[in-house]
Design a protein around this motif. Structure first.
Motif, mmCIF file in Angstrom:
data_model
loop_
_atom_site.group_PDB
_atom_site.id
_atom_site.type_symbol
_atom_site.label_atom_id
_atom_site.label_comp_id
_atom_site.label_asym_id
_atom_site.label_seq_id
_atom_site.Cartn_x
_atom_site.Cartn_y
_atom_site.Cartn_z
ATOM 1 N N VAL A 1 -2.490 -3.947 15.483
ATOM 2 C CA VAL A 1 -3.500 -4.837 14.911
ATOM 3 C C VAL A 1 -4.864 -4.196 15.112
ATOM 4 O O VAL A 1 -5.140 -3.628 16.174
ATOM 5 N N ASN A 2 -5.726 -4.303 14.110
ATOM 6 C CA ASN A 2 -7.041 -3.675 14.188
ATOM 7 C C ASN A 2 -8.071 -4.542 14.893
ATOM 8 O O ASN A 2 -7.880 -5.746 15.057
ATOM 9 N N VAL A 3 -9.171 -3.920 15.292
ATOM 10 C CA VAL A 3 -10.369 -4.671 15.649
ATOM 11 C C VAL A 3 -10.861 -5.317 14.352
ATOM 12 O O VAL A 3 -10.905 -4.662 13.319
ATOM 13 N N PRO A 4 -11.209 -6.621 14.355
ATOM 14 C CA PRO A 4 -11.479 -7.308 13.089
ATOM 15 C C PRO A 4 -12.537 -6.640 12.221
ATOM 16 O O PRO A 4 -13.559 -6.151 12.717
ATOM 17 N N ALA A 5 -12.249 -6.597 10.905
ATOM 18 C CA ALA A 5 -13.228 -6.171 9.909
ATOM 19 C C ALA A 5 -14.144 -7.351 9.609
ATOM 20 O O ALA A 5 -14.085 -8.385 10.270
ATOM 21 N N ILE A 6 -14.982 -7.233 8.596
ATOM 22 C CA ILE A 6 -15.990 -8.263 8.334
ATOM 23 C C ILE A 6 -15.376 -9.629 8.061
ATOM 24 O O ILE A 6 -15.791 -10.629 8.619
ATOM 25 N N ASP A 7 -14.379 -9.702 7.190
ATOM 26 C CA ASP A 7 -13.756 -10.991 6.888
ATOM 27 C C ASP A 7 -12.392 -10.765 6.262
ATOM 28 O O ASP A 7 -11.949 -9.621 6.087
ATOM 29 N N GLY A 8 -11.715 -11.860 5.916
ATOM 30 C CA GLY A 8 -10.377 -11.758 5.355
ATOM 31 C C GLY A 8 -10.343 -11.069 4.013
ATOM 32 O O GLY A 8 -9.354 -10.406 3.672
ATOM 33 N N ALA A 9 -11.402 -11.209 3.222
ATOM 34 C CA ALA A 9 -11.441 -10.547 1.917
ATOM 35 C C ALA A 9 -11.481 -9.033 2.075
ATOM 36 O O ALA A 9 -10.772 -8.294 1.384
ATOM 37 N N GLN A 10 -12.315 -8.542 2.999
ATOM 38 C CA GLN A 10 -12.347 -7.099 3.236
ATOM 39 C C GLN A 10 -11.015 -6.619 3.797
ATOM 40 O O GLN A 10 -10.548 -5.529 3.447
ATOM 41 N N ALA A 11 -10.394 -7.419 4.659
ATOM 42 C CA ALA A 11 -9.099 -7.029 5.222
ATOM 43 C C ALA A 11 -8.061 -6.867 4.113
ATOM 44 O O ALA A 11 -7.273 -5.915 4.120
ATOM 45 N N ALA A 12 -8.046 -7.795 3.145
ATOM 46 C CA ALA A 12 -7.094 -7.707 2.033
ATOM 47 C C ALA A 12 -7.361 -6.466 1.194
ATOM 48 O O ALA A 12 -6.434 -5.723 0.834
ATOM 49 N N ALA A 13 -8.634 -6.221 0.881
ATOM 50 C CA ALA A 13 -8.978 -5.047 0.077
ATOM 51 C C ALA A 13 -8.641 -3.757 0.805
ATOM 52 O O ALA A 13 -8.114 -2.807 0.212
ATOM 53 N N THR A 14 -8.927 -3.716 2.105
ATOM 54 C CA THR A 14 -8.619 -2.526 2.899
ATOM 55 C C THR A 14 -7.115 -2.300 2.985
ATOM 56 O O THR A 14 -6.638 -1.160 2.928
ATOM 57 N N ALA A 15 -6.340 -3.384 3.139
ATOM 58 C CA ALA A 15 -4.878 -3.247 3.196
ATOM 59 C C ALA A 15 -4.348 -2.617 1.908
ATOM 60 O O ALA A 15 -3.440 -1.777 1.944
ATOM 61 N N ILE A 16 -4.916 -3.017 0.773
ATOM 62 C CA ILE A 16 -4.493 -2.439 -0.509
ATOM 63 C C ILE A 16 -4.874 -0.962 -0.586
ATOM 64 O O ILE A 16 -4.074 -0.128 -1.048
ATOM 65 N N ARG A 17 -6.062 -0.618 -0.111
ATOM 66 C CA ARG A 17 -6.459 0.799 -0.088
ATOM 67 C C ARG A 17 -5.577 1.608 0.865
ATOM 68 O O ARG A 17 -5.261 2.786 0.600
ATOM 69 N N MET A 18 -5.169 1.014 1.971
ATOM 70 C CA MET A 18 -4.241 1.684 2.881
ATOM 71 C C MET A 18 -2.930 2.001 2.166
ATOM 72 O O MET A 18 -2.380 3.105 2.301
ATOM 73 N N ALA A 19 -2.444 1.037 1.376
ATOM 74 C CA ALA A 19 -1.204 1.253 0.624
ATOM 75 C C ALA A 19 -1.372 2.359 -0.411
ATOM 76 O O ALA A 19 -0.460 3.168 -0.619
ATOM 77 N N GLU A 20 -2.530 2.398 -1.021
ATOM 78 C CA GLU A 20 -2.804 3.458 -2.015
ATOM 79 C C GLU A 20 -2.757 4.838 -1.375
ATOM 80 O O GLU A 20 -2.156 5.779 -1.906
ATOM 81 N N ARG A 21 -3.358 4.963 -0.196
ATOM 82 C CA ARG A 21 -3.369 6.262 0.473
ATOM 83 C C ARG A 21 -1.979 6.622 0.993
ATOM 84 O O ARG A 21 -1.580 7.788 0.963
ATOM 85 N N ALA A 22 -1.241 5.622 1.481
ATOM 86 C CA ALA A 22 0.086 5.887 2.047
ATOM 87 C C ALA A 22 1.102 6.267 0.981
ATOM 88 O O ALA A 22 2.003 7.076 1.223
ATOM 89 N N THR A 23 0.984 5.686 -0.211
ATOM 90 C CA THR A 23 1.973 5.937 -1.269
ATOM 91 C C THR A 23 1.517 6.975 -2.283
ATOM 92 O O THR A 23 2.334 7.532 -3.018
ATOM 93 N N GLY A 24 0.203 7.201 -2.364
ATOM 94 C CA GLY A 24 -0.322 8.115 -3.375
ATOM 95 C C GLY A 24 -0.343 7.501 -4.772
ATOM 96 O O GLY A 24 -0.569 8.201 -5.760
ATOM 97 N N ARG A 25 -0.134 6.194 -4.867
ATOM 98 C CA ARG A 25 -0.128 5.510 -6.160
ATOM 99 C C ARG A 25 -1.451 4.781 -6.389
ATOM 100 O O ARG A 25 -2.149 4.442 -5.450
ATOM 101 N N LYS A 26 -1.764 4.519 -7.662
ATOM 102 C CA LYS A 26 -3.102 4.064 -8.016
ATOM 103 C C LYS A 26 -3.152 2.680 -8.663
ATOM 104 O O LYS A 26 -4.118 2.352 -9.339
ATOM 105 N N LYS A 27 -2.140 1.859 -8.453
ATOM 106 C CA LYS A 27 -2.127 0.525 -9.045
ATOM 107 C C LYS A 27 -1.669 -0.487 -8.004
ATOM 108 O O LYS A 27 -0.797 -0.192 -7.183
ATOM 109 N N ALA A 28 -2.266 -1.685 -8.048
ATOM 110 C CA ALA A 28 -1.836 -2.767 -7.164
ATOM 111 C C ALA A 28 -1.707 -4.046 -7.985
ATOM 112 O O ALA A 28 -2.508 -4.305 -8.884
ATOM 113 N N VAL A 29 -0.685 -4.833 -7.670
ATOM 114 C CA VAL A 29 -0.476 -6.127 -8.302
ATOM 115 C C VAL A 29 -0.945 -7.197 -7.320
ATOM 116 O O VAL A 29 -0.515 -7.223 -6.165
#
Length: 468
Positions: free
Chosen positions: A137-165
C-alpha cells in the motif's frame, strides 16, 4: 508611519523592484512573457476583483470569521449528502495525534530526523493492507481521483498497452481527472451502465476488451451506491485478454463487503477520508493504491512506499523507502510520474483510526451503515410519489431516490429541506443522462432513527403527501 506599500503583504516577491530583478535574471522583459503560450481567449484582460489587503492580523481574523459565519455546516444541520466526501464519527484520538507538532509539521521532506514518521506510515500501510487483504500500500496520494488515475497509468506501464475501459457509474469529476491524467498517453473508453439496474453489462464489456486494453476500472460500491454484482466475471474477462482489473472501493465498507482482491482485482484504490477524517468543506482526502507484492506492479508505483528492516544494532528495526529510485523524488523528471506533496498526514490519521477500530470495529461500522441505509431507503420509499432505485440490490450507505413523479425538482426539494435544517441528496440529473429527478442520499453510522424519520417527515410535508 507610512502605511503605503508597493507590494501585496501576502504575495511573496510582488514588490516591483524584486519582480524586475527576477525578470532580468531569466531574460524576459515582463511577467506576461511567461504566459505567452496561453491563448488570448483564455486570458482575463483585467485585474482580479479582489478586496484590498488587510494588514492587521486582528482585522483579518475578524473579516474571515465573519465570512465563515455564513456557512451552513453539519453541526447545526442533519446531513444526507455524501457523493465522495462522507460524514463519519471521528474519534477524538485522531485529532489529538494528527495535530501534534512533530506530526502536523513533518508531512514531507527529509531535512530533519523523521524516522518516527516513517514508522507511523509503515504502520498505516500495514493496517490498510490487512483491511484490503493485500500486501503493498502506498503513502496516500492527493485524493481518490488521483489514485484511480495513477492506478490506470500503472497498468499502462506494466502491460505496455495504451487503452483503458472505465465504467460510467463513477463520480463524473473523477472521470474527468482520469481523462486529464491519462491523456495523451492513453485512450479512455467509457463503458455505459444500465439505468434500470445501475450495473454495467458484461456483453458490452466483452466488445470493448481486447489485446490493446491495459485495464478495466470500475467501483464497488459504485458512485450510485450499488455493489457490483458481476465483479468476478468482469475480472475474469480482463485476465483472459491480458488486461488488469482495477477496482475502486470505499474502505469504510470493507468490514461487511468482500475485499476487492478476492473478486479478482489486481490493483485496488480509493480514498482514506472515511477513516478518521473530518469533511473539512470537501478536504481531508487521501488516495490509496494497493497491490500484491508483485515486482511488475510495485516498480510502477510513483508514490512512496515505506518498509521495515533490521539495523546493525541487534534487536532494533529501521524504517525507510522501498525501491526509492523509481520515484520522482529520486529520478526527478525521469520518474514514473511526478509526485509532489502527498497526503501523508491523512495516512497517519487513517492508521490511528484503523488501529483504534480493529477488525471487529470495522465490521460493526459496516453493519451499522448497512442497517441504517436500508431502513432509510425503505422509509423514503413509503413517501407518496417517491421511489428508491435499485432497492432490490445490495448497498451499504448510499442509494438513489427518484423524485421524478412528485412534481418538484431535486433542487426545489433540497431548498425546502435546507429550510428545515436538513441537507438533501446530490442531484444526479446534471451528472448522468436519464437520471433527471433523482438524487443520491447518504446514510452512515452518525445517523439515528430520529434523523431518518425527520427526513421522511419533512419530505411528506414538502410534497404534500402522506406516508404509506
Amino acid at each position: 508611519m507610512d502605511h503605503k506599500f508597493s507590494h501585496h503583504p501576502y504575495i511573496p516577491n510582488s514588490d516591483e523592484a524584486i519582480k524586475r530583478e527576477m525578470c532580468d535574471f531569466v531574460g524576459i522583459s515582463s511577467v506576461e512573457e511567461l504566459h505567452r503560450d496561453v491563448p488570448d481567449e483564455l486570458r482575463l484582460h483585467r485585474s482580479l476583483d479582489m478586496p484590498k489587503a488587510i494588514r492587521s492580523e486582528y482585522e483579518l481574523y475578524r473579516t474571515v470569521s465573519g465570512m465563515l459565519q455564513k456557512n451552513e455546516t453539519c453541526e447545526e444541520n442533519i446531513n444526507f449528502l455524501g457523493s465522495g466526501c462522507y460524514q463519519h464519527y471521528v474519534p477524538a484520538i485522531c485529532d489529538e495525534i494528527n495535530s501534534r507538532a512533530e506530526i502536523l509539521s513533518a508531512y514531507a521532506g527529509e531535512p530533519y530526523e523523521d524516522h518516527g514518521r516513517f514508522q507511523l506510515l509503515f504502520e498505516y500501510q500495514s493496517l490498510m493492507a490487512e483491511l484490503l487483504d493485500m500486501e503493498v500500500v502506498n503513502v496516500p496520494a492527493i485524493d481518490g481521483a488521483q489514485a484511480a488515475a495513477t492506478a490506470i497509468r500503472m497498468a499502462e506501464r506494466a502491460t505496455g498497452r495504451k487503452k483503458a475501459v472505465v465504467c460510467e457509474n463513477i463520480l463524473p469529476d473523477k472521470l474527468a481527472v482520469i481523462r486529464n491524467y491519462c491523456t495523451p498517453a492513453m485512450e479512455i473508453v467509457v463503458l455505459p451502465f444500465e439505468r434500470e439496474s445501475g450495473q454495467f453489462d458484461l456483453d458490452s464489456l466483452k466488445k470493448l476488451l481486447g489485446e490493446d486494453v491495459a485495464a478495466l476500472y470500475f467501483e464497488t460500491p459504485s458512485f450510485l451506491g450499488t455493489v457490483a454484482g458481476n465483479a468476478r466475471e468482469a475480472a475474469e474477462l480482463c485476465h483472459a485478454c491480458g488486461a488488469l482489473c482495477i477496482i475502486g472501493t470505499d474502505p469504510a465498507v470493507l468490514g461487511v463487503l468482500e475485499a476487492p482482491v478476492n473478486l479478482g482485482a489486481d490493483i485496488v484504490c480509493g480514498d482514506v477520508q472515511p477513516l478518521g477524517m473530518h469533511m473539512n468543506y470537501g478536504g481531508g482526502q487521501g488516495g490509496f493504491i494497493a497491490t500484491m507484492d508483485d515486482e511488475r506492479l510495485v516498480r510502477e508505483y510513483p508514490s512512496r512506499l515505506f518498509g521495515i528492516t533490521r539495523t546493525e544494532v541487534e534487536g532494533e528495526y529501521g524504517f525507510g523507502d522501498v525501491y526509492y529510485d523509481r520515484t520522482s523524488f529520486a529520478d526527478r523528471e525521469h520518474g514514473k510520474e511526478y509526485v509532489g506533496t502527498q497526503a501523508a498526514l491523512w495516512g497517519i490519521t487513517a492508521g490511528v483510526y484503523l488501529s483504534l477500530m480493529g477488525p471487529q470495529g470495522m465490521q460493526e461500522l459496516g453493519e451499522t451503515m448497512l442497517y441504517n441505509a436500508r431502513y432509510a431507503a425503505k422509509k423514503l420509499s413509503c413517501v407518496g410519489g417517491v421511489s428508491v432505485k435499485y432497492l432490490d440490490q445490495c448497498f451499504v450507505s448510499e442509494f438513489v431516490v427518484d423524485f421524478s413523479k412528485t412534481g418538484k425538482s431535486v433542487g426545489e426539494i433540497n431548498d425546502q429541506l435546507l429550510s428545515r435544517q436538513i441537507f438533501g441528496g446530490r442531484d444526479l440529473g446534471g451528472l448522468f443522462p436519464g437520471m433527471e429527478g433523482c438524487a443520491l442520499f447518504c446514510v452512515t453510522e452518525v445517523h439515528t432513527k430520529d434523523d431518518i424519520d425527520a427526513l421522511a417527515g419533512a419530505l411528506c410535508e414538502i410534497l404534500g403527501k402522506e406516508g404509506k
